[in-house]
Design a protein around this motif. Structure first.
Motif, PDB file in Angstrom:
ATOM      1  N   ALA A  89     -21.713  -0.512  26.796  1.00 39.65           N
ATOM      2  CA  ALA A  89     -22.576  -1.197  26.060  1.00 39.65           C
ATOM      3  C   ALA A  89     -22.178  -0.992  24.380  1.00 39.65           C
ATOM      4  CB  ALA A  89     -23.852  -0.698  26.376  1.00 39.65           C
ATOM      5  N   LEU A  90     -22.375  -2.147  23.776  1.00 43.55           N
ATOM      6  CA  LEU A  90     -22.233  -2.056  22.240  1.00 43.55           C
ATOM      7  C   LEU A  90     -23.570  -2.735  21.798  1.00 43.55           C
ATOM      8  CD1 LEU A  90     -20.571  -1.701  19.683  1.00 43.55           C
ATOM      9  CD2 LEU A  90     -19.854  -4.157  19.805  1.00 43.55           C
ATOM     10  N   THR A  91     -24.273  -2.163  20.908  1.00 47.93           N
ATOM     11  CA  THR A  91     -25.653  -2.408  20.585  1.00 47.93           C
ATOM     12  C   THR A  91     -25.630  -2.408  18.790  1.00 47.93           C
ATOM     13  OG1 THR A  91     -26.456  -0.060  20.721  1.00 47.93           O
ATOM     14  CG2 THR A  91     -26.624  -1.812  22.655  1.00 47.93           C
ATOM     15  N   LYS A  92     -26.812  -3.234  18.110  1.00 50.27           N
ATOM     16  CA  LYS A  92     -27.000  -2.911  16.939  1.00 50.27           C
ATOM     17  C   LYS A  92     -28.267  -3.502  16.791  1.00 50.27           C
ATOM     18  CE  LYS A  92     -26.500  -2.603  12.574  1.00 50.27           C
ATOM     19  NZ  LYS A  92     -27.806  -2.417  12.453  1.00 50.27           N
ATOM     20  N   SER A  93     -28.919  -2.730  16.043  1.00 50.47           N
ATOM     21  CA  SER A  93     -30.534  -2.931  15.737  1.00 50.47           C
ATOM     22  C   SER A  93     -30.506  -4.226  14.847  1.00 50.47           C
ATOM     23  CB  SER A  93     -31.250  -1.604  15.255  1.00 50.47           C
ATOM     24  OG  SER A  93     -30.624  -1.722  13.910  1.00 50.47           O
ATOM     25  N   SER A  94     -31.730  -4.875  14.662  1.00 49.50           N
ATOM     26  CA  SER A  94     -32.036  -5.800  13.804  1.00 49.50           C
ATOM     27  C   SER A  94     -31.625  -5.383  12.121  1.00 49.50           C
ATOM     28  CB  SER A  94     -33.193  -6.470  14.028  1.00 49.50           C
ATOM     29  OG  SER A  94     -34.398  -5.657  13.588  1.00 49.50           O
ATOM     30  N   SER A  95     -31.548  -4.252  11.794  1.00 49.04           N
ATOM     31  CA  SER A  95     -31.524  -3.861  10.513  1.00 49.04           C
ATOM     32  C   SER A  95     -30.085  -4.299   9.901  1.00 49.04           C
ATOM     33  CB  SER A  95     -31.665  -2.299  10.279  1.00 49.04           C
ATOM     34  OG  SER A  95     -30.701  -1.401  11.231  1.00 49.04           O
ATOM     35  N   SER A  96     -29.824  -4.287   8.760  1.00 52.29           N
ATOM     36  CA  SER A  96     -28.539  -5.004   8.182  1.00 52.29           C
ATOM     37  C   SER A  96     -27.235  -4.035   8.619  1.00 52.29           C
ATOM     38  CB  SER A  96     -28.589  -4.988   6.639  1.00 52.29           C
ATOM     39  OG  SER A  96     -27.204  -5.289   6.001  1.00 52.29           O
ATOM     40  N   THR A  97     -26.129  -4.740   8.731  1.00 50.24           N
ATOM     41  CA  THR A  97     -25.073  -3.982   9.291  1.00 50.24           C
ATOM     42  C   THR A  97     -24.400  -3.001   7.971  1.00 50.24           C
ATOM     43  OG1 THR A  97     -23.755  -5.804   8.935  1.00 50.24           O
ATOM     44  CG2 THR A  97     -24.416  -5.579  11.021  1.00 50.24           C
ATOM     45  N   TYR A  98     -24.839  -3.336   6.845  1.00 51.29           N
ATOM     46  CA  TYR A  98     -24.518  -2.842   5.607  1.00 51.29           C
ATOM     47  C   TYR A  98     -24.955  -1.358   5.524  1.00 51.29           C
ATOM     48  CZ  TYR A  98     -23.072  -1.788   0.698  1.00 51.29           C
ATOM     49  OH  TYR A  98     -22.614  -1.042  -0.242  1.00 51.29           O
TER      50      TYR A  98
ATOM     51  N   TRP B 219     -30.186  -5.674  20.150  1.00 50.50           N
ATOM     52  CA  TRP B 219     -29.390  -6.520  20.339  1.00 50.50           C
ATOM     53  C   TRP B 219     -27.936  -6.001  20.862  1.00 50.50           C
ATOM     54  CZ3 TRP B 219     -31.567 -11.436  19.863  1.00 50.50           C
ATOM     55  CH2 TRP B 219     -32.739 -11.176  19.284  1.00 50.50           C
ATOM     56  N   GLY B 220     -27.076  -6.622  21.504  1.00 47.77           N
ATOM     57  CA  GLY B 220     -25.987  -6.162  21.812  1.00 47.77           C
ATOM     58  C   GLY B 220     -25.330  -7.035  23.106  1.00 47.77           C
ATOM     59  N   ALA B 221     -24.077  -6.463  23.757  1.00 46.38           N
ATOM     60  CA  ALA B 221     -23.404  -6.883  24.757  1.00 46.38           C
ATOM     61  C   ALA B 221     -23.174  -5.704  25.582  1.00 46.38           C
ATOM     62  CB  ALA B 221     -22.260  -7.363  24.314  1.00 46.38           C
ATOM     63  N   THR B 222     -23.278  -5.940  27.114  1.00 43.70           N
ATOM     64  CA  THR B 222     -22.892  -5.017  27.917  1.00 43.70           C
ATOM     65  C   THR B 222     -22.039  -5.424  28.964  1.00 43.70           C
ATOM     66  OG1 THR B 222     -25.021  -5.406  29.205  1.00 43.70           O
ATOM     67  CG2 THR B 222     -25.196  -3.905  27.498  1.00 43.70           C
ATOM     68  N   GLY B 223     -21.471  -4.618  29.727  1.00 46.02           N
ATOM     69  CA  GLY B 223     -20.706  -4.956  30.997  1.00 46.02           C
ATOM     70  C   GLY B 223     -20.761  -3.593  31.726  1.00 46.02           C
TER      71      GLY B 223
ATOM     72  N   THR C 259     -27.036  -9.206   7.336  1.00 42.29           N
ATOM     73  CA  THR C 259     -27.018  -9.680   8.705  1.00 42.29           C
ATOM     74  C   THR C 259     -27.314  -8.391   9.697  1.00 42.29           C
ATOM     75  OG1 THR C 259     -25.465 -11.259   7.902  1.00 42.29           O
ATOM     76  CG2 THR C 259     -25.366 -10.560  10.281  1.00 42.29           C
ATOM     77  N   GLY C 260     -28.267  -8.639  10.303  1.00 43.27           N
ATOM     78  CA  GLY C 260     -28.483  -7.704  11.377  1.00 43.27           C
ATOM     79  C   GLY C 260     -28.028  -8.169  12.915  1.00 43.27           C
ATOM     80  N   GLY C 261     -28.390  -7.320  13.854  1.00 39.22           N
ATOM     81  CA  GLY C 261     -28.015  -7.494  15.257  1.00 39.22           C
ATOM     82  C   GLY C 261     -28.491  -9.026  15.496  1.00 39.22           C
ATOM     83  N   ASP C 262     -29.730  -9.296  15.258  1.00 42.01           N
ATOM     84  CA  ASP C 262     -30.607 -10.436  15.671  1.00 42.01           C
ATOM     85  C   ASP C 262     -29.761 -11.776  15.120  1.00 42.01           C
ATOM     86  OD1 ASP C 262     -31.457  -9.546  13.422  1.00 42.01           O
ATOM     87  OD2 ASP C 262     -33.361 -10.540  13.619  1.00 42.01           O
TER      88      ASP C 262
ATOM     89  N   ASP D 299     -21.546 -10.685   7.732  1.00 38.44           N
ATOM     90  CA  ASP D 299     -22.385 -11.794   6.889  1.00 38.44           C
ATOM     91  C   ASP D 299     -22.363 -12.985   7.791  1.00 38.44           C
ATOM     92  OD1 ASP D 299     -22.494 -10.237   4.547  1.00 38.44           O
ATOM     93  OD2 ASP D 299     -20.476 -11.114   3.986  1.00 38.44           O
ATOM     94  N   ASN D 300     -23.075 -13.912   7.621  1.00 41.01           N
ATOM     95  CA  ASN D 300     -23.304 -15.271   8.413  1.00 41.01           C
ATOM     96  C   ASN D 300     -22.994 -16.395   7.485  1.00 41.01           C
ATOM     97  OD1 ASN D 300     -26.057 -13.446   9.690  1.00 41.01           O
ATOM     98  ND2 ASN D 300     -24.341 -14.401  11.054  1.00 41.01           N
ATOM     99  N   GLY D 301     -22.585 -17.477   8.357  1.00 41.38           N
ATOM    100  CA  GLY D 301     -22.437 -18.712   7.897  1.00 41.38           C
ATOM    101  C   GLY D 301     -23.667 -19.455   7.945  1.00 41.38           C
ATOM    102  N   THR D 302     -23.984 -20.693   7.359  1.00 44.44           N
ATOM    103  CA  THR D 302     -25.257 -21.650   7.278  1.00 44.44           C
ATOM    104  C   THR D 302     -25.228 -22.282   8.847  1.00 44.44           C
ATOM    105  OG1 THR D 302     -24.310 -23.450   6.394  1.00 44.44           O
ATOM    106  CG2 THR D 302     -25.337 -21.517   4.784  1.00 44.44           C
ATOM    107  N   ALA D 303     -26.232 -22.949   9.157  1.00 47.02           N
ATOM    108  CA  ALA D 303     -26.221 -23.557  10.389  1.00 47.02           C
ATOM    109  C   ALA D 303     -25.711 -24.810  10.302  1.00 47.02           C
ATOM    110  CB  ALA D 303     -27.949 -23.858  10.508  1.00 47.02           C
ATOM    111  N   GLY D 304     -25.781 -25.589   9.083  1.00 51.70           N
ATOM    112  CA  GLY D 304     -25.146 -26.844   8.782  1.00 51.70           C
ATOM    113  C   GLY D 304     -23.838 -26.574   8.417  1.00 51.70           C
ATOM    114  N   ASN D 305     -22.980 -25.512   8.016  1.00 53.19           N
ATOM    115  CA  ASN D 305     -21.648 -25.349   7.677  1.00 53.19           C
ATOM    116  C   ASN D 305     -21.166 -24.124   8.209  1.00 53.19           C
ATOM    117  OD1 ASN D 305     -19.290 -25.184   6.936  1.00 53.19           O
ATOM    118  ND2 ASN D 305     -19.602 -26.097   4.824  1.00 53.19           N
TER     119      ASN D 305
END
Length: 265
Positions: free
Chosen positions: A78-87, A70-74, A39-42, A188-194
């Protein structure tokens, strides 16, 4: 309790037992299905990021695209993470000195994301301990650069968890934080259907609680007294003459008796 009432209660209790059996046999809620461990930032769009400022204010922003990252700002952060895996690849937190914060909270569930803490490992007895299936290895929070928080906490267990999947990560600085910090925490991510689902922490209700009222059983009649209440008779009063009156009556009687005897002599 009358025989008819006993029969009614018995019949409806049997029906209640059957209903409870059906409830117990009902399928459990579907669980989160993990789509993959890379799972990456995107892949985390929709997460909610909340910061608490040293001055007591709070602000929440939603994770999304920020130019080429990718991230969130205020306000001043700012909290950011590239599209590379978070692992094994760090997140970056930047806070302006004028906007010092005391905490950062990442609610990953709205982004169909969860934090994965554990790696497969062999314990002291040589037994392989596995993380949740399909989650592969995880990575618990680790500061790699900058001022580490005084404490961190994972909360909101996920329903497929064997103890390693959570929906929320909170970081706390007792005296406030500003500057730049990099840290690692795997997701990690869940699926779109579940999608990711929070574990149900509601206690199971007692199936026998208020069972009689739920099945509208008749109310037994009120008990009838065996003996009606008896009202005691009013007390009887007698008039007793005073002593002087008694003596007068005796004197009159004696005088009358003497008169009779004189007439007979």
């Amino acid at each position: 309790m009358s025989a008819s009432l006993l029969q009614t209660v018995s019949t409806r209790l049997l029906g209640a037992t059957a209903c409870i059996g059906v409830l117990a046999a009902a399928p459990v809620q579907a669980q989160t299905v993990i789509s993959g461990w890379s799972t990456g930032g995107d892949d985390m769009v929709g997460m909610e990021i909340t910061v608490d400022f040293l001055n007591g204010n709070s602000q929440t922003s939603t994770w999304g695209a920020l130019g080429d990252t990718w991230g969130a700002t205020g306000s001043g952060w700012a909290l950011t993470k590239s599209s590379s895996s978070t692992y094994g690849n760090p997140w970056a937190l930047n806070v302006n000195e004028a906007f010092s914060i005391t905490s950062l909270t990442i609610n990953a569930v709205p982004g169909n994301t969860m934090f994965d803490l554990y790696r497969n490992f062999t314990d002291d007895n040589g037994v392989m301990q596995h993380s949740t299936p399909r989650s592969a290895d995880g990575w618990t929070f680790e500061t790699v650069a900058g001022q580490a928080p005084d404490s961190f906490d994972y909360s909101t267990p996920i329903d497929v968890s064997v103890g390693d999947l959570f929906g929320t990560l909170s970081l706390l600085w007792e005296d406030g934080f500003w500057g730049t910090m990099q840290f690692i925490t795997d997701t990690d991510n869940g699926t779109a259907g579940n999608p990711v689902q929070v574990a149900d922490s509601t206690p199971n209700p007692d199936p026998f609680a208020n069972l009689l009222t739920q099945f509208d059983l008749p109310t037994p009649p009120a008990a009838t007294p065996q003996h009606p209440a008896v009202t005691p008779p009013p007390p009887t009063t007698q008039s007793v003459p005073e002593p002087t009156s008694v003596l007068t009556l005796l004197a009159i009687g004696v005088m009358g008796l003497g008169t009779v005897r004189k007439g007979q002599s």
